[in-house]
Design an enzyme around this catalytic site. Structure first.
Site, PDB file in Angstrom:
ATOM      1  N   HIS A  97       0.858  -1.195   0.000  1.00  0.00           N
ATOM      2  CA  HIS A  97       0.000   0.000   0.000  1.00  0.00           C
ATOM      3  C   HIS A  97       0.896   1.248   0.000  1.00  0.00           C
ATOM      4  O   HIS A  97       1.934   1.269   0.664  1.00  0.00           O
ATOM      5  CB  HIS A  97      -0.924  -0.007   1.217  1.00  0.00           C
ATOM      6  CG  HIS A  97      -1.995   1.032   1.111  1.00  0.00           C
ATOM      7  ND1 HIS A  97      -1.765   2.359   1.375  1.00  0.00           N
ATOM      8  CD2 HIS A  97      -3.289   0.942   0.717  1.00  0.00           C
ATOM      9  CE1 HIS A  97      -2.879   3.043   1.163  1.00  0.00           C
ATOM     10  NE2 HIS A  97      -3.825   2.206   0.759  1.00  0.00           N
ATOM     11  N   GLU A 167      -4.018   1.803  -7.611  1.00  0.00           N
ATOM     12  CA  GLU A 167      -4.409   2.828  -6.649  1.00  0.00           C
ATOM     13  C   GLU A 167      -3.518   4.058  -6.824  1.00  0.00           C
ATOM     14  O   GLU A 167      -2.441   4.148  -6.222  1.00  0.00           O
ATOM     15  CB  GLU A 167      -4.326   2.280  -5.230  1.00  0.00           C
ATOM     16  CG  GLU A 167      -4.936   3.251  -4.254  1.00  0.00           C
ATOM     17  CD  GLU A 167      -5.289   2.623  -2.928  1.00  0.00           C
ATOM     18  OE1 GLU A 167      -6.468   2.332  -2.706  1.00  0.00           O
ATOM     19  OE2 GLU A 167      -4.372   2.419  -2.121  1.00  0.00           O
TER      20      GLU A 167
HETATM   21  P1  PGA Z   1      -9.825   5.816   0.192  1.00  0.00           P
HETATM   22  O1  PGA Z   1      -8.583   4.870   0.565  1.00  0.00           O
HETATM   23  O2  PGA Z   1     -10.927   4.931  -0.319  1.00  0.00           O
HETATM   24  O3  PGA Z   1     -10.166   6.505   1.489  1.00  0.00           O
HETATM   25  O4  PGA Z   1      -9.350   6.755  -0.855  1.00  0.00           O
HETATM   26  C1  PGA Z   1      -8.221   3.824  -0.277  1.00  0.00           C
HETATM   27  C2  PGA Z   1      -6.898   3.236   0.174  1.00  0.00           C
HETATM   28  O5  PGA Z   1      -5.954   3.994   0.391  1.00  0.00           O
HETATM   29  O6  PGA Z   1      -6.770   2.016   0.326  1.00  0.00           O
END
Ligand code: PGA
Length: 264
Positions: A97, A167
């Site tokens: 992450h 992401e």
């Molecule tokens: P968010 O976070 O949905 O609050 O943008 C997603 C993540 O960082 O896993």
């Protein structure tokens, strides 16, 4: 079938609040065969939530962790091994992450070792990759580097057991100015991931790998990210901490025709 991963991050602060949040979601959704959901709480709540989940016996609802170490056991103060997680009922582990890369200095080499350790323990890694700037279009090349190093030494067969999440850092709700990517941006990122995967592992393995989108996903926008052939689910941070909002999201993806403002 869509996969929805709830990343609770470092929330909530008490076991009671974690149980309440989990129970509200599991009792509110009922049984469904149309989605698969994975709740990833902080390590310390896994055991209790696993007990609750066993009582509810909902097939579509699983538990995951937000990180793990790469060794099975030994002198690694503060760390948690894949086997420990498995023994607590986790079936999935979020790895790489951006918050861990950024705040804890997690390197691609570490992430690569963690992925291998999870596969060995038969846990499903959910690898997060993403570019850091919305404006700089060249930034997407960061994803190539992350995938190349994070998946180094793995076979095409192993790749199929891994879930990749696109992401973009600029889309995470808590990033400064963080706003969801457009569906077009999300598809572009997912396509780029598949391109790199096909170069590394071949077309077949690349097509069979599940790719998710994460970044400011909520009940209002989740469906638009998965209504294409490139993205098979979503990773949800902030919205997964609000039980009504998260239930709305799950219902919306389980039943795409449901009224958006259906009362829950
Ligand atoms: P968010 O976070 O949905 O609050 O943008 C997603 C993540 O960082 O896993």
């Amino acid at each position: 079938m869509s996969l929805i991963v709830a990343n609770w991050k470092m929330n909530p602060t008490t076991p009671k609040a974690a149980q309440r949040l989990f129970s509200q979601v599991s009792s509110g959704i009922g049984e469904t065969k149309d989605i698969e959901a994975v709740v990833c709480p902080p390590f310390v709540f896994l055991s209790e939530l696993n007990q609750l989940n066993s009582l509810n016996a909902l097939d579509f609802l699983k538990l995951g962790a937000q990180d793990c170490f790469w060794a099975g056991k030994g002198p690694f103060t503060g760390e948690i091994s894949p086997l420990m997680l498995k023994n607590l009922g986790a079936e999935y582990v979020i790895l790489g992450h951006s918050e861990r890369r950024q705040y804890l200095g997690e390197t691609d080499e570490m992430i690569n070792a963690k992925i291998k350790a999870c596969l060995k323990a038969k846990l499903v890694p959910i690898l997060c990759v993403g570019d850091s700037s919305r404006e700089d279009k060249e930034d997407i090349a960061q994803i190539r580097q992350q995938l190349t190093e994070d998946l180094k030494g793995l076979s095409a067969k192993e790749l199929k057991k891994i879930i990749i999440t696109y992401e973009p850092l600029w889309a995470i709700s808590t990033s400064p100015g963080g706003k969801a990517a457009t569906p077009k941006d999300a598809v572009k990122g997912a396509k780029y991931i598949r391109l790199v995967l096909s170069e590394m592992f071949g077309e077949e393995a690349s097509q069979k790998t599940r790719v998710l989108y994460g970044g400011s996903v909520d009940s209002g926008n989740a469906f638009q990210f998965i209504s294409n052939n490139e993205i098979q689910g979503v990773l949800v941070g902030g919205a997964s901490l609000k039980p009504n909002e998260f239930l709305k999201l799950l219902r919306r993806l389980a039943n795409p025709t449901i009224e958006l403002n259906h009362k829950i």
